[in-house]
Design a protein around this motif. Structure first.
Motif, short mmCIF file in Angstrom:
data_model
loop_
_atom_site.label_atom_id
_atom_site.label_comp_id
_atom_site.label_asym_id
_atom_site.label_seq_id
_atom_site.Cartn_x
_atom_site.Cartn_y
_atom_site.Cartn_z
N PHE A 98 0.86 -1.18 0.00
CA PHE A 98 0.00 0.00 0.00
C PHE A 98 0.89 1.23 0.00
O PHE A 98 1.88 1.29 0.75
N ALA A 99 0.55 2.21 -0.86
CA ALA A 99 1.47 3.31 -1.10
C ALA A 99 0.78 4.66 -0.95
O ALA A 99 -0.42 4.81 -1.22
N SER A 100 1.56 5.65 -0.56
CA SER A 100 1.10 7.04 -0.52
C SER A 100 0.87 7.54 -1.94
O SER A 100 1.78 7.52 -2.76
N ARG A 101 -0.34 7.97 -2.21
CA ARG A 101 -0.67 8.45 -3.56
C ARG A 101 0.18 9.65 -3.95
O ARG A 101 0.63 9.77 -5.08
N GLU A 102 0.44 10.52 -2.99
CA GLU A 102 1.15 11.76 -3.30
C GLU A 102 2.66 11.60 -3.28
O GLU A 102 3.38 12.33 -3.97
N LYS A 103 3.19 10.65 -2.49
CA LYS A 103 4.62 10.65 -2.21
C LYS A 103 5.39 9.43 -2.71
O LYS A 103 6.61 9.37 -2.54
N THR A 104 4.72 8.48 -3.32
CA THR A 104 5.40 7.24 -3.73
C THR A 104 5.85 7.28 -5.17
O THR A 104 5.11 7.71 -6.07
N ILE A 105 7.08 6.80 -5.41
CA ILE A 105 7.61 6.55 -6.74
C ILE A 105 8.27 5.17 -6.70
O ILE A 105 9.06 4.88 -5.81
N ILE A 106 7.91 4.31 -7.65
CA ILE A 106 8.49 2.97 -7.74
C ILE A 106 9.24 2.86 -9.05
O ILE A 106 8.78 3.37 -10.09
N SER A 107 10.39 2.20 -9.03
CA SER A 107 11.08 1.98 -10.29
C SER A 107 12.05 0.82 -10.21
O SER A 107 12.58 0.50 -9.15
N GLN A 108 12.22 0.17 -11.35
CA GLN A 108 13.33 -0.75 -11.59
C GLN A 108 14.21 -0.01 -12.60
O GLN A 108 13.96 -0.04 -13.80
N TRP A 109 15.25 0.60 -12.11
CA TRP A 109 16.04 1.57 -12.86
C TRP A 109 17.25 0.97 -13.57
O TRP A 109 17.91 1.65 -14.36
N GLU A 110 17.52 -0.30 -13.36
CA GLU A 110 18.83 -0.87 -13.66
C GLU A 110 19.19 -0.85 -15.15
O GLU A 110 20.33 -0.56 -15.51
N VAL A 111 18.25 -1.18 -16.03
CA VAL A 111 18.57 -1.22 -17.46
C VAL A 111 19.05 0.14 -17.95
O VAL A 111 19.94 0.24 -18.81
N GLY A 112 18.50 1.21 -17.37
CA GLY A 112 18.88 2.55 -17.79
C GLY A 112 20.33 2.89 -17.54
O GLY A 112 20.86 3.84 -18.12
N VAL A 113 20.98 2.13 -16.67
CA VAL A 113 22.39 2.38 -16.39
C VAL A 113 23.27 1.22 -16.87
O VAL A 113 24.45 1.13 -16.53
N GLY A 114 22.68 0.30 -17.65
CA GLY A 114 23.46 -0.79 -18.22
C GLY A 114 23.57 -2.01 -17.33
O GLY A 114 24.46 -2.84 -17.51
N MET A 115 22.66 -2.14 -16.36
CA MET A 115 22.68 -3.27 -15.43
C MET A 115 21.47 -4.17 -15.62
O MET A 115 20.53 -3.84 -16.35
N VAL A 116 21.47 -5.28 -14.91
CA VAL A 116 20.32 -6.17 -14.79
C VAL A 116 19.92 -6.17 -13.31
O VAL A 116 20.79 -6.20 -12.43
N ALA A 117 18.64 -6.11 -13.02
CA ALA A 117 18.16 -6.11 -11.64
C ALA A 117 18.46 -7.44 -10.96
O ALA A 117 18.40 -8.49 -11.59
N GLY A 118 18.77 -7.39 -9.64
CA GLY A 118 19.22 -8.59 -8.95
C GLY A 118 18.27 -9.22 -7.98
O GLY A 118 18.53 -10.30 -7.46
N GLY A 119 17.13 -8.59 -7.71
CA GLY A 119 16.24 -9.09 -6.68
C GLY A 119 14.97 -9.75 -7.18
O GLY A 119 13.98 -9.83 -6.44
N GLY A 120 14.98 -10.21 -8.43
CA GLY A 120 13.88 -11.03 -8.91
C GLY A 120 12.73 -10.37 -9.63
O GLY A 120 11.73 -11.04 -9.89
N PRO A 121 12.81 -9.07 -10.05
CA PRO A 121 11.64 -8.50 -10.72
C PRO A 121 11.33 -9.14 -12.06
O PRO A 121 10.16 -9.16 -12.48
N MET A 122 12.35 -9.67 -12.75
CA MET A 122 12.07 -10.33 -14.03
C MET A 122 11.24 -11.59 -13.83
O MET A 122 10.46 -11.98 -14.69
N ALA A 123 11.41 -12.24 -12.68
CA ALA A 123 10.64 -13.44 -12.37
C ALA A 123 9.26 -13.10 -11.83
O ALA A 123 8.27 -13.79 -12.13
N ARG A 124 9.18 -12.04 -11.03
CA ARG A 124 7.92 -11.74 -10.33
C ARG A 124 6.96 -10.86 -11.12
O ARG A 124 5.74 -11.08 -11.13
N LEU A 125 7.50 -9.82 -11.78
CA LEU A 125 6.62 -8.84 -12.41
C LEU A 125 5.72 -9.42 -13.50
O LEU A 125 4.53 -9.07 -13.56
N PRO A 126 6.21 -10.29 -14.41
CA PRO A 126 5.31 -10.80 -15.45
C PRO A 126 4.10 -11.54 -14.88
O PRO A 126 3.00 -11.47 -15.44
N ARG A 127 4.28 -12.26 -13.77
CA ARG A 127 3.17 -12.98 -13.15
C ARG A 127 2.20 -12.02 -12.47
O ARG A 127 1.03 -12.35 -12.29
#
Length: 290
Positions: A141-170
């Motif tokens: 549950f998130a603050s409507r006014e104050k929350t920002i979520i991102s997986q930023w890694e590809v933008g800097v030439g990285m791959v995310a390490g905590g599983g978003p590629m496995a979890r997000l599609p589902r």
């Protein structure tokens, strides 16, 4: 030469308190709060990873806890990206956890499979690691006014390490998962709610009371029923090996010149400290890619 007295017990306690980045508040035997507290911007380094492991060990060992809520003591940041000023070997040398995975994906897998309800109360930035713990929790549950979520890694030439590629599609579907991961854009709470990335975006003034009421309500229920229901729902989870593969790709990506150059370019603009780059990371990722 003057002698140096040994530190007193109080001094030792104060020194330990300064390094404590995660605080546990047992509001009742059944309801715990875990508060992330690493100012000024809640980055996650090896020490925080170790403390998350300690929290998990305590949660698994306690037979009374039924609900755990994760929140932040740092204004404008829930949980941020990794600490790029820390030595990478201090992280990679940490022993694997009980799942056989390295400590961070191990913590996330154990959190999802824990026979305890986990809730993310998000106020501020949930970037990289913050998104990953959100995805590992049972509800968010998130603050409507104050929350920002991102997986930023590809933008800097990285791959995310905590599983978003496995979890997000589902969770939100393949196409939207690719949009989140490959755009590296900042996502506001309303959009995250519409995608199904989080449960709900709530007015900031209502967020704490809502989460506290929900956690208190669930904490009154029978733990066996909670655990069995969660176990059966968890049949939809990705295999643990998928999170392990993501972690391996993340660590490998950090050694690539493209990632090193991208991180240096962000740091030159003010990344890793309070200011506009951290506040508008999605925008600056687009700028350094030119």
């Amino acid at each position: 030469m003057a002698s140096v007295s040994a530190p007193t017990k109080a001094e030792q306690t104060n020194a330990a308190a300064k390094t404590k980045q995660i605080h546990v508040d047992r509001r009742s035997p059944a309801y715990w709060r875990v508060t992330i507290d690493n100012p000024p911007i809640n980055v996650m380094g090896p020490e925080m990873v170790k403390q998350f492991q300690e929290v998990m060990d305590n949660l698994e060992a306690d037979e009374h806890v039924k609900v755990v809520v994760f929140d932040s003591a740092v204004e404008a940041y829930f949980l941020n990206h990794s600490d790029f000023t820390a030595k990478l070997e201090d992280l990679t040398s940490l022993p694997d956890g009980p799942t056989g995975l390295p400590p961070w994906p191990d913590f996330l897998v154990r959190l999802t499979r824990l026979p305890v309800v986990s809730i993310a109360l998000i106020r501020g930035r949930a970037t990289g690691n913050g998104s990953e713990i959100t995805l590992a929790c049972d509800m968010s549950f998130a603050s409507r006014e104050k929350t920002i979520i991102s997986q930023w890694e590809v933008g800097v030439g990285m791959v995310a390490g905590g599983g978003p590629m496995a979890r997000l599609p589902r969770l939100i579907g393949r196409n939207r998962a690719l949009e989140v991961l490959l755009s590296s854009e900042d996502i506001r709470a309303d959009e995250a709610e519409a995608y199904g990335y989080i449960n709900r975006a709530l007015p900031d003034a209502d967020l704490d009371a809502f989460v506290d009421a929900l956690a208190t309500r669930i904490a009154k229920f029978d733990k066996w029923a909670i655990a069995q229901t969660k176990r059966l729902v968890n049949t939809s989870l990705p295999p643990d090996v998928e999170l392990g593969a993501g972690w391996d790709a993340c660590i490998a990506s950090l050694g690539r010149p493209a990632a090193q150059e991208g991180i240096k370019a962000l740091i030159a603009r003010g990344f890793h400290k309070p200011g506009d780059v951290e506040n508008r990371l999605g925008y600056y990722l687009g700028e350094i890619a030119r």
